[in-house]
Design a protein around this motif. Structure first.
Motif, short mmCIF file in Angstrom:
data_model
loop_
_atom_site.label_atom_id
_atom_site.label_comp_id
_atom_site.label_asym_id
_atom_site.label_seq_id
_atom_site.Cartn_x
_atom_site.Cartn_y
_atom_site.Cartn_z
N ASN A 137 0.98 -1.10 0.15
CA ASN A 137 -0.03 0.07 0.07
C ASN A 137 0.77 1.26 0.05
N GLU A 138 2.23 1.20 -0.18
CA GLU A 138 3.06 2.37 -0.16
C GLU A 138 3.06 2.93 -1.68
N LYS A 139 3.09 4.14 -1.61
CA LYS A 139 3.15 4.86 -2.96
C LYS A 139 4.45 5.08 -3.38
N THR A 140 4.65 5.12 -4.81
CA THR A 140 5.96 5.17 -5.48
C THR A 140 6.36 6.68 -5.20
N PRO A 141 7.55 6.84 -5.60
CA PRO A 141 7.96 8.41 -5.48
C PRO A 141 7.26 9.20 -6.54
N GLU A 142 6.89 8.82 -7.69
CA GLU A 142 6.49 9.45 -8.40
C GLU A 142 4.75 9.87 -7.99
N GLN A 143 4.15 8.98 -7.49
CA GLN A 143 3.02 9.17 -6.91
C GLN A 143 3.02 10.20 -5.77
N LYS A 144 3.99 10.07 -4.93
CA LYS A 144 4.25 10.85 -3.66
C LYS A 144 4.45 12.36 -4.33
N ARG A 145 5.42 12.40 -5.31
CA ARG A 145 5.69 13.69 -5.98
C ARG A 145 4.25 14.50 -6.83
N ALA A 146 3.36 13.65 -7.07
CA ALA A 146 2.27 14.29 -7.67
C ALA A 146 1.14 14.79 -6.87
N GLU A 147 1.08 13.84 -5.41
CA GLU A 147 0.39 14.47 -4.52
C GLU A 147 0.68 15.54 -3.87
N LEU A 148 2.07 15.59 -3.58
CA LEU A 148 2.60 16.93 -3.10
C LEU A 148 2.47 17.99 -3.83
N GLU A 149 2.53 18.04 -5.35
CA GLU A 149 2.44 18.97 -6.08
C GLU A 149 1.03 19.57 -6.02
N ALA A 150 -0.08 18.38 -6.17
CA ALA A 150 -1.41 18.94 -6.10
C ALA A 150 -1.83 19.79 -4.75
N LYS A 151 -1.24 19.34 -3.82
CA LYS A 151 -1.84 19.73 -2.43
C LYS A 151 -0.85 21.08 -2.19
N HIS A 152 0.45 21.07 -2.52
CA HIS A 152 1.25 22.21 -1.90
C HIS A 152 1.76 22.98 -3.05
N GLY A 153 1.42 22.98 -4.48
CA GLY A 153 1.97 23.39 -5.68
C GLY A 153 2.38 24.75 -5.48
N ALA A 154 1.12 25.83 -5.02
CA ALA A 154 1.69 27.41 -5.02
C ALA A 154 2.74 27.40 -4.04
N THR A 155 2.66 26.84 -2.88
CA THR A 155 3.79 26.90 -1.86
C THR A 155 5.19 26.64 -2.63
N ILE A 156 5.45 25.56 -3.25
CA ILE A 156 6.43 25.20 -3.83
C ILE A 156 6.89 25.97 -4.80
N ARG A 157 6.08 26.54 -5.71
CA ARG A 157 6.42 27.35 -6.80
C ARG A 157 6.95 28.70 -6.29
N ALA A 158 6.30 29.13 -5.26
CA ALA A 158 6.71 30.37 -4.53
C ALA A 158 8.07 30.29 -3.85
N ALA A 159 8.43 29.19 -3.05
CA ALA A 159 9.54 29.09 -2.48
C ALA A 159 10.78 28.87 -3.69
N ARG A 160 10.51 28.17 -4.73
CA ARG A 160 11.35 28.24 -5.83
C ARG A 160 11.88 29.65 -6.37
N ALA A 161 10.70 30.57 -6.52
CA ALA A 161 10.87 31.83 -7.01
C ALA A 161 11.83 32.71 -6.06
N GLN A 162 11.17 32.48 -4.68
CA GLN A 162 12.04 33.23 -3.73
C GLN A 162 13.68 32.81 -3.69
N ARG A 163 13.86 31.48 -3.72
CA ARG A 163 15.17 30.98 -3.76
C ARG A 163 16.07 31.58 -4.91
N GLU A 164 15.52 31.65 -6.19
CA GLU A 164 16.12 31.98 -7.29
C GLU A 164 16.30 33.48 -7.18
#
Length: 80
Positions: free
Chosen positions: A4-31
């Motif tokens: 019942n464990e998710k693959t890394p790709e599934q985990k990444r897709a789930e995180l992107e769906a739930k926290h996509g805006a936060t991830i993009r903002a953090a990347r922009a701030q880091r750049e």
């Protein structure tokens, strides 16, 4: 891997769906921070200075005041 464990790709897709805006903002701030420090390094070496960068640094040095504030400076060799 557990059944019942998710693959890394599934985990990444789930995180992107739930926290996509936060991830993009953090990347922009880091750049932006990386660009800021690169400009700072270039200006210290004598390369072409960025006027926007210089204005930001002047603002930091004046602490939001119209002139540089010196609270504990002694002039003329006075060493109280």
């Amino acid at each position: 891997m557990k059944p019942n464990e998710k693959t890394p790709e599934q985990k990444r897709a789930e995180l992107e769906a739930k926290h996509g805006a936060t991830i993009r903002a953090a990347r922009a701030q880091r750049e932006a921070m990386e660009r800021y420090f690169q400009n700072l390094k270039h200006s210290q070496r004598g390369d072409v200075a960025d006027p926007e960068q210089e204005e930001r640094m002047a603002s930091v040095l004046t602490q939001g005041k119209s002139h540089v504030v010196r609270h504990y400076a002694y002039d003329d060799g006075d060493s109280r």
